[in-house]
Design an enzyme around this catalytic site. Structure first.
Site, PDB file in Angstrom:
ATOM      1  N   CYS A   1       0.812  -1.222   0.000  1.00 30.32           N
ATOM      2  CA  CYS A   1       0.000   0.000   0.000  1.00 30.32           C
ATOM      3  C   CYS A   1       0.848   1.275   0.000  1.00 30.32           C
ATOM      4  CB  CYS A   1      -0.959   0.003   1.182  1.00 30.32           C
ATOM      5  SG  CYS A   1      -0.223  -0.572   2.719  1.00 30.32           S
TER       6      CYS A   1
ATOM      7  N   HIS B   1      -2.642   6.402   4.726  1.00 28.26           N
ATOM      8  CA  HIS B   1      -1.204   6.469   5.010  1.00 28.26           C
ATOM      9  C   HIS B   1      -0.649   7.802   4.498  1.00 28.26           C
ATOM     10  CE1 HIS B   1      -1.442   2.411   6.200  1.00 28.26           C
ATOM     11  NE2 HIS B   1      -0.840   1.806   5.208  1.00 28.26           N
TER      12      HIS B   1
HETATM   13  N1  LIG Z   1      -4.855  -3.299   5.133  1.00 28.48           N
HETATM   14  C1  LIG Z   1      -4.169  -2.756   4.143  1.00 28.48           C
HETATM   15  O1  LIG Z   1      -4.021  -1.511   4.026  1.00 28.48           O
HETATM   16  C2  LIG Z   1      -3.555  -3.616   3.095  1.00 28.48           C
HETATM   17  C3  LIG Z   1      -3.065  -2.986   1.967  1.00 28.48           C
HETATM   18  C4  LIG Z   1      -2.493  -3.760   0.968  1.00 28.48           C
HETATM   19  C5  LIG Z   1      -2.442  -5.120   1.121  1.00 28.48           C
HETATM   20  N2  LIG Z   1      -2.921  -5.713   2.244  1.00 28.48           N
HETATM   21  C6  LIG Z   1      -2.844  -7.171   2.322  1.00 28.48           C
HETATM   22  O2  LIG Z   1      -4.142  -7.718   2.180  1.00 28.48           O
HETATM   23  C7  LIG Z   1      -4.259  -8.891   2.971  1.00 28.48           C
HETATM   24  C8  LIG Z   1      -5.437  -8.777   3.914  1.00 28.48           C
HETATM   25  O3  LIG Z   1      -5.268  -7.657   4.745  1.00 28.48           O
HETATM   26  P1  LIG Z   1      -6.436  -7.106   5.683  1.00 28.48           P
HETATM   27  O4  LIG Z   1      -5.913  -5.849   6.232  1.00 28.48           O
HETATM   28  O5  LIG Z   1      -7.727  -7.134   4.977  1.00 28.48           O
HETATM   29  O6  LIG Z   1      -6.446  -8.251   6.839  1.00 28.48           O
HETATM   30  P2  LIG Z   1      -7.656  -8.712   7.758  1.00 28.48           P
HETATM   31  O7  LIG Z   1      -8.597  -7.611   7.999  1.00 28.48           O
HETATM   32  O8  LIG Z   1      -7.020  -9.379   8.925  1.00 28.48           O
HETATM   33  O9  LIG Z   1      -8.431  -9.832   6.878  1.00 28.48           O
HETATM   34  C9  LIG Z   1      -7.846 -11.058   6.556  1.00 28.48           C
HETATM   35  C10 LIG Z   1      -8.753 -11.835   5.604  1.00 28.48           C
HETATM   36  O10 LIG Z   1      -8.079 -13.025   5.211  1.00 28.48           O
HETATM   37  C11 LIG Z   1      -8.896 -14.144   5.520  1.00 28.48           C
HETATM   38  N3  LIG Z   1      -8.060 -15.281   5.896  1.00 28.48           N
HETATM   39  C12 LIG Z   1      -7.152 -15.345   6.898  1.00 28.48           C
HETATM   40  N4  LIG Z   1      -6.613 -16.600   6.948  1.00 28.48           N
HETATM   41  C13 LIG Z   1      -7.188 -17.313   5.955  1.00 28.48           C
HETATM   42  C14 LIG Z   1      -7.049 -18.652   5.502  1.00 28.48           C
HETATM   43  N5  LIG Z   1      -6.212 -19.508   6.074  1.00 28.48           N
HETATM   44  N6  LIG Z   1      -7.824 -19.047   4.459  1.00 28.48           N
HETATM   45  C15 LIG Z   1      -8.688 -18.200   3.855  1.00 28.48           C
HETATM   46  N7  LIG Z   1      -8.874 -16.916   4.248  1.00 28.48           N
HETATM   47  C16 LIG Z   1      -8.103 -16.482   5.283  1.00 28.48           C
HETATM   48  C17 LIG Z   1      -9.729 -13.700   6.686  1.00 28.48           C
HETATM   49  O11 LIG Z   1     -10.864 -14.543   6.793  1.00 28.48           O
HETATM   50  P3  LIG Z   1     -11.608 -14.739   8.235  1.00 28.48           P
HETATM   51  O12 LIG Z   1     -12.461 -13.514   8.429  1.00 28.48           O
HETATM   52  O13 LIG Z   1     -12.391 -15.978   8.006  1.00 28.48           O
HETATM   53  O14 LIG Z   1     -10.519 -14.874   9.257  1.00 28.48           O
HETATM   54  C18 LIG Z   1     -10.060 -12.266   6.233  1.00 28.48           C
HETATM   55  O15 LIG Z   1     -11.068 -12.315   5.248  1.00 28.48           O
HETATM   56  C19 LIG Z   1      -2.910  -9.071   3.648  1.00 28.48           C
HETATM   57  O16 LIG Z   1      -2.126  -9.956   2.865  1.00 28.48           O
HETATM   58  C20 LIG Z   1      -2.322  -7.699   3.656  1.00 28.48           C
HETATM   59  O17 LIG Z   1      -0.923  -7.709   3.676  1.00 28.48           O
HETATM   60  C21 LIG Z   1      -3.501  -4.991   3.223  1.00 28.48           C
END
Ligand SMILES: NC(=O)c1ccc[n+]([C@@H]2O[C@H](COP(=O)([O-])OP(=O)(O)OC[C@H]3O[C@@H](n4cnc5c(N)ncnc54)[C@H](OP(=O)(O)O)[C@@H]3O)[C@@H](O)[C@H]2O)c1
Length: 329
Positions: A126, A234
């Site tokens: 990001c 950010h």
């Molecule tokens: N937040 C940001 O600004 C941002 C920006 C760019 C990229 N990212 C990337 O995007 C990804 C998600 O980030 P987030 O901030 O959305 O995290 P988050 O709010 O913690 O959400 C995680 C998601 O992944 C799912 N998940 C976790 N373990 C899993 C598994 N074993 N099998 C299938 N689904 C699974 C979760 O499902 P459950 O609800 O069932 O646990 C939830 O839907 C990460 O890789 C992060 O690095 C985030």
């Protein structure tokens, strides 16, 4: 188009569904995918109810596109399984970004590299996306030599657990900690894990990913990444030294003519980018544009974007739009 949203229940996943709906992505069948914990949960997309399914069922359904936002481990294990059945994966995690066989794409900059053979496409970090959106036109014109960046990153960048930690602290509730310290009234010079060289993984993403996106290793970037108690958005303080000199009026003009970049820069009216303005917007905002008076050909800027939008969901959906428009899926 049959589309799977993997990590649909997460912070990025929620915004992904919003962006797909807003931009009217050509979805004929939608698969909402999350961990076993969420299987069976009901969610809505465009006023229609969907039941969350698991990854194995989603692979069996052979979607044309799967947008992953479910962490690096899930992507490492499952993206190849989708690719094997012919799905094109657009991945938001860091799992594939520096893999030399995978493209790292910001559509405004390098989507023209994409081909039908690209079955796993990486979305940059990001804080990288908002940085390169502003650096791209300047690098083209003045050629960057060195960039020094300090970030001020929101808790939403860490995910739902971190947002909950901040909300708990504000409400005075003891709860699960996403960070090793309180984040309210604090600033943590610690985004992602520490590496052997003393930098964090986030700092090294900022140093390496732009070189891959620009396909250019002639410039260097050094970063300090800091987590602050803003809910979303950010911010980045960016110091860029160029090979060639620039004119500030021309810099502002160049940036204001760049698609996806908005210049907010007027000290007379206290106009500068802030997370509260960038919230829920797809653009990248830049301001405080001024010459570094201590060094030749050097510029200071302040760059802000919604990390869940252009930093994640919007960029991924734009990659999907490019694939559809160019018949690459
Ligand atoms: N937040 C940001 O600004 C941002 C920006 C760019 C990229 N990212 C990337 O995007 C990804 C998600 O980030 P987030 O901030 O959305 O995290 P988050 O709010 O913690 O959400 C995680 C998601 O992944 C799912 N998940 C976790 N373990 C899993 C598994 N074993 N099998 C299938 N689904 C699974 C979760 O499902 P459950 O609800 O069932 O646990 C939830 O839907 C990460 O890789 C992060 O690095 C985030």
């Amino acid at each position: 188009m049959k589309v799977a949203v993997v990590g649909a229940t997460g912070m990025v996943g929620e915004v992904m569904l919003k962006v797909l709906a807003e931009r009217n992505f050509p979805i004929t069948e939608l698969l909402l995918v999350a961990s076993e914990r969420s299987v069976g949960k009901k969610m809505t997309y465009k006023n229609k109810e969907y039941t969350v399914i698991g990854l194995a069922d989603a692979v069996t359904a052979k979607p044309e596109i799967a947008i992953f936002s479910a962490g690096g481990d899930t992507s490492t294990e499952w993206a190849p399984k989708f690719a094997e059945v012919g799905t094109t994966v657009i991945d938001n995690s860091s799992a594939w970004r520096m893999d030399p066989t995978k493209k790292l794409v910001v559509p405004e900059i390098n989507a023209d590299q994409l081909t039908k053979e690209d079955k796993i496409i990486a979305n940059p970090n990001c804080s990288t996306i908002q940085l390169v959106m502003v650096l791209a036109p300047l690098h083209k014109k003045y050629k960057m030599k060195r960039v020094v960046i300090s970030t001020y990153q929101s808790v939403s960048g860490t995910g739902v657990k971190a947002v909950q930690q901040l909300e708990n602290e504000i409400a005075g509730i003891q709860g699960e900690m996403a960070y090793p310290y309180p984040i309210g009234r604090n600033a943590l010079p610690h985004c992602d894990v520490f590496l052997e060289n003393g930098y964090t993984k986030e700092e090294m993403k900022l140093a390496r990913e732009p070189q891959k996106i620009f396909d250019d290793r002639t410039f260097s970037i050094t970063a300090t990444a800091v987590r602050i108690p803003t809910a979303g958005g950010h911010s980045e303080s960016v110091n860029v030294q160029f090979e060639n000199d620039f004119d500030l009026t021309e810099v502002r003009k160049l940036l204001s003519e760049t698609a996806g970049v908005i210049v907010q820069d007027n000290p007379d009216t206290n106009t500068y980018p802030m997370p509260i303005y960038a919230h829920d917007k797809d653009d990248v905002f830049v301001g405080r544009i001024r010459r570094d008076e201590t060094q030749r050909n050097t510029l200071n800027m302040w760059i802000v974007a919604d990390n869940l939008r252009k930093g994640a969901a919007t960029n991924a959906v734009q990659i999907g739009e490019y694939l559809v428009a160019h018949n690459l899926v």
